[in-house]
Motif scaffolding. Structure first.
Motif, mmCIF file in Angstrom:
data_model
loop_
_atom_site.group_PDB
_atom_site.id
_atom_site.type_symbol
_atom_site.label_atom_id
_atom_site.label_comp_id
_atom_site.label_asym_id
_atom_site.label_seq_id
_atom_site.Cartn_x
_atom_site.Cartn_y
_atom_site.Cartn_z
ATOM 1 N N VAL A 118 -5.696 0.946 5.633
ATOM 2 C CA VAL A 118 -6.453 -0.211 5.258
ATOM 3 C C VAL A 118 -7.211 -0.899 6.862
ATOM 4 C CG1 VAL A 118 -5.741 -2.568 4.814
ATOM 5 C CG2 VAL A 118 -4.482 -0.925 4.498
ATOM 6 N N PRO A 123 0.801 -1.337 0.212
ATOM 7 C CA PRO A 123 0.221 -0.048 -0.329
ATOM 8 C C PRO A 123 1.323 1.139 0.465
ATOM 9 C CG PRO A 123 0.475 -0.303 2.239
ATOM 10 C CD PRO A 123 1.056 -1.870 1.887
ATOM 11 N N GLU A 177 -2.186 5.351 2.845
ATOM 12 C CA GLU A 177 -3.700 4.809 2.549
ATOM 13 C C GLU A 177 -3.501 3.951 3.900
ATOM 14 O OE1 GLU A 177 -4.908 1.555 -0.222
ATOM 15 O OE2 GLU A 177 -2.619 2.511 -0.567
#
Length: 413
Positions: free
Chosen positions: A122, A116, A120
């Motif tokens: 998750v 990633p 970002e």
């Protein structure tokens, strides 16, 4: 030496004519009782007139002028109130996200095929990274995975944790009883089918990683195409919970978990409430990296670790201090992660006390303070002062005759 007389006004007669001068009107001095009842406004006006007379005296010098007399200080009124007061101390802090987590490779290793991007987020059921094309999926929980999940395995809290995640993802395995039976095996198969993975009904070690919640990615040590060995760190990040890190000197302000604080954001004007989430038990030199110390002190990725980095000390001091993590109920504006803030910590409280604005206090000649009831004949009430609240500008007072709702004089200007 002689002096010249001013010219007479037109039509008043010869210059040497003697005109009787008007005699000033004499009035009897006020009684001592009347003098004692003069309100605060008269005293302030007298000071202002005395100051004006001093300035007017400058006109005796050549070229002197008579300046405009400044208006007297006005007197307003305020009510004695019964309220809660608190004394606060401001300390420097650093804005950031709570928790510092690292996810390691728990498989047999291989080539990193996907990572990633920094920043970002998750969430549950999404991949954290991929090795040899096989994703490592994020699940929520406080226990790290230490064994593969297979039908017939010994029951345990890790299985219960997996069952709860399957239910949250829409693949309910029935009761979360910690037993990997046929219902749980079927739920795993349905999840694997929906995810496009090979359907086996079992989850090998390293295929999932448990964290307390969503992960905000901060760093990825490796790069796609690079080899990774078992136990190597692959992804690091923080939680999504905004917070403030404060380092308190040993012997400084005292705080406890749950204490309410006020945080002034980096713009210098926005103030948001916060609460102490964690207090360090051992003094340490400020430093480290990553997110703020997690409030629950639990969790960690599969094979990974939860860091305790608290960022840099805003004051630049390297002396030992106590780390304090504060949770705030406001999002962190874009680009302000790790920005400096001010934290107001409550040091002392006084609840249900009578209070007046600090500008209502009058210094007494013999020491101490008093307040004056509003009105032309307001009485002067000696008071004993207590806690001063710098935020509200109120000070606790006690004294005979004081009561909530009593109007008192307040100097302004």
């Amino acid at each position: 030496m002689s002096t010249s007389s001013p010219d007479p006004a037109p039509g008043t007669g010869p210059a040497d004519a003697e005109t009787p001068l008007p005699q000033p009107r004499r009035t009897a001095p006020p009684s001592s009782l009347a003098r004692g009842r003069r309100p605060l406004a008269m005293a302030v006006t007298g000071v202002a007139l005395a100051a004006a007379a001093g300035f007017a005296a400058r006109g005796l010098w050549p070229g002197g002028t008579y300046p405009r007399v400044a208006p007297a200080v006005t007197v307003a009124t305020a009510m004695v109130v019964r309220t809660d007061l608190s004394a606060r101390q401001a300390v420097a802090g650093t804005l950031g996200y709570q928790g510092a987590f690292t996810v390691d490779c728990e498989s047999d290793g291989g080539i990193i095929t996907w990572l990633p991007a920094a920043g970002e987020v998750v969430r549950r059921g999404q991949p954290l990274f991929a090795v040899d094309g096989q994703p490592v999926t994020l699940l929520y929980g406080s226990l790290p995975a230490w064994r593969p999940f297979v039908p017939g395995m010994t029951a345990g809290p890790d299985v219960r944790q997996l069952q709860r995640n399957l239910a949250a993802l829409g693949f309910g395995p029935g009761p979360a009883d910690g037993v990997f039976g046929s219902a749980t095996e079927l739920a795993v198969q349905r999840w694997q089918l929906a995810s496009g993975e090979t359907v086996t009904g079992a989850i090998p070690l390293g295929a999932v990683a448990f964290l307390p919640g969503a992960l905000r990615v901060t760093t990825t040590p490796g790069q796609p195409g690079a080899p990774v060995t078992p136990g190597a760190s692959v992804v690091s990040g923080t939680s999504l919970t905004a917070g403030v890190q404060v380092w308190l000197p040993v012997g400084g302000p005292s705080v406890r978990r749950g204490d309410q604080v006020s945080v002034t954001m980096p713009d210098g004007t926005t103030t948001v409430p916060g609460a102490v989430a964690a207090v360090g038990t051992v003094a340490a030199v400020p430093g480290g990296s990553g997110g703020l110390t997690s409030g629950n002190g639990q969790g960690g990725a599969s094979g990974g670790s939860q860091g305790g980095g608290a960022g840099s000390d805003p004051s630049g001091s390297q002396s030992a201090a106590i780390s304090v993590t504060i949770t705030i109920r406001a999002p962190i504006p874009a680009g302000l992660d790790q920005a400096p803030v001010q934290v107001s910590i409550t040091q002392q409280r006084a609840d249900g006390v009578l209070a007046v604005p600090v500008t209502a206090l009058l210094a007494r000649a013999g020491g101490g303070y008093a307040v004056q009831a509003a009105g032309p004949h307001g009485r002067v009430i000696p008071v004993t002062t207590g806690l001063f609240d710098g935020t509200s500008g109120l000070v606790a007072v006690t004294g005979a005759g004081l009561a909530a709702g009593l109007p008192v004089a307040v100097a302004q200007g």
